[in-house]
Design a protein around this motif. Structure first.
Motif, mmCIF file in Angstrom:
data_model
loop_
_atom_site.group_PDB
_atom_site.id
_atom_site.type_symbol
_atom_site.label_atom_id
_atom_site.label_comp_id
_atom_site.label_asym_id
_atom_site.label_seq_id
_atom_site.Cartn_x
_atom_site.Cartn_y
_atom_site.Cartn_z
ATOM 1 N N ARG A 1 40.980 45.766 43.622
ATOM 2 C CA ARG A 1 39.810 44.955 43.279
ATOM 3 C C ARG A 1 39.380 43.982 44.373
ATOM 4 O O ARG A 1 38.246 43.515 44.366
ATOM 5 N N LEU A 2 40.296 43.627 45.278
ATOM 6 C CA LEU A 2 40.005 42.682 46.358
ATOM 7 C C LEU A 2 40.383 43.302 47.704
ATOM 8 O O LEU A 2 41.328 42.855 48.367
ATOM 9 N N PRO A 3 39.663 44.348 48.123
ATOM 10 C CA PRO A 3 40.085 45.099 49.307
ATOM 11 C C PRO A 3 40.058 44.309 50.620
ATOM 12 O O PRO A 3 40.767 44.655 51.552
ATOM 13 N N ALA B 1 45.098 34.972 51.362
ATOM 14 C CA ALA B 1 46.090 35.862 50.774
ATOM 15 C C ALA B 1 46.335 35.470 49.327
ATOM 16 O O ALA B 1 46.233 34.303 48.954
ATOM 17 N N VAL B 2 46.667 36.480 48.514
ATOM 18 C CA VAL B 2 47.098 36.276 47.129
ATOM 19 C C VAL B 2 48.569 36.660 47.083
ATOM 20 O O VAL B 2 48.925 37.797 47.393
ATOM 21 N N VAL C 1 40.062 36.958 41.143
ATOM 22 C CA VAL C 1 41.418 37.280 40.670
ATOM 23 C C VAL C 1 41.447 37.245 39.147
ATOM 24 O O VAL C 1 41.992 38.149 38.500
ATOM 25 N N ARG C 2 40.848 36.211 38.564
ATOM 26 C CA ARG C 2 40.815 36.106 37.098
ATOM 27 C C ARG C 2 40.128 37.325 36.484
ATOM 28 O O ARG C 2 40.648 37.939 35.554
ATOM 29 N N VAL D 1 46.670 28.072 42.314
ATOM 30 C CA VAL D 1 47.452 29.052 41.572
ATOM 31 C C VAL D 1 46.731 29.364 40.270
ATOM 32 O O VAL D 1 46.116 28.478 39.661
ATOM 33 N N ILE D 2 46.770 30.618 39.868
ATOM 34 C CA ILE D 2 46.290 31.032 38.557
ATOM 35 C C ILE D 2 47.412 31.823 37.905
ATOM 36 O O ILE D 2 48.026 32.686 38.543
#
Length: 157
Positions: free
Chosen positions: A16-18, A40-41, A89-90, A122-123
């Motif tokens: 989803r986040l390429p 970065a995640v 991200v959510r 942060v999530i």
């Protein structure tokens, strides 16, 4: 189970986040160095909460698995900022069903720090799983004779 669930989350975010680096939270976070031009995640298992035991003769409990996604970003605002990434991200994870839990739900998100030009948020997400005890074999006597119901009560003649 935990490593597989975390891997599922990472795979979902990468799809989803390429344009973003997505990886496991580092073993030594104090030594982490962001080498990506945007951010970065970092995905990490954060613990579980256990529900009450169901009274059905064995231990069966709900388990809420919590995973955190820490975003380490170079910009706060704008199209490539951490606030936009937080929402992406959510949206990628709410309702996503990893292989070992029910669908994920968002629990909270929050600012962590800003240092050296890097923004950290942060999530956290939770997904429910079921815990069932590993039931051990009964140590009772072994079955040695097998008969039929008709042998025990007669065949009615």
């Amino acid at each position: 189970m935990l490593l597989e669930t975390q891997a599922d989350i990472i795979a979902r975010l990468r799809a989803r986040l390429p344009g973003v680096l997505v990886e496991d939270f580092p073993d030594k976070p104090e030594d982490y160095r962001l080498n990506h031009p945007v951010g970065a995640v970092l995905v990490q298992y954060g613990g579980s909460r256990y529900g009450k035991r169901d009274e059905i003769g064995l231990v069966v409990q709900e388990r809420a698995l919590r995973f955190g996604c820490q975003l380490v970003w170079r910009a706060l605002n704008g199209e490539r900022g951490v606030l936009v990434a937080l929402e992406l991200v959510r949206r990628a994870l709410v309702g996503f069903k990893p292989s070992h839990s029910k669908k994920l739900r968002a629990v909270r998100d929050m600012f962590v720090s800003q240092q050296g030009g890097l923004w950290r948020y942060v999530i956290e997400f939770e997904g429910d799983a079921l815990v069932v005890e590993n039931q051990e074999a009964d140590d009772g006597p072994l079955l040695t004779v097998v008969g039929s119901f008709e042998e025990e009560v007669g065949n009615g003649d």
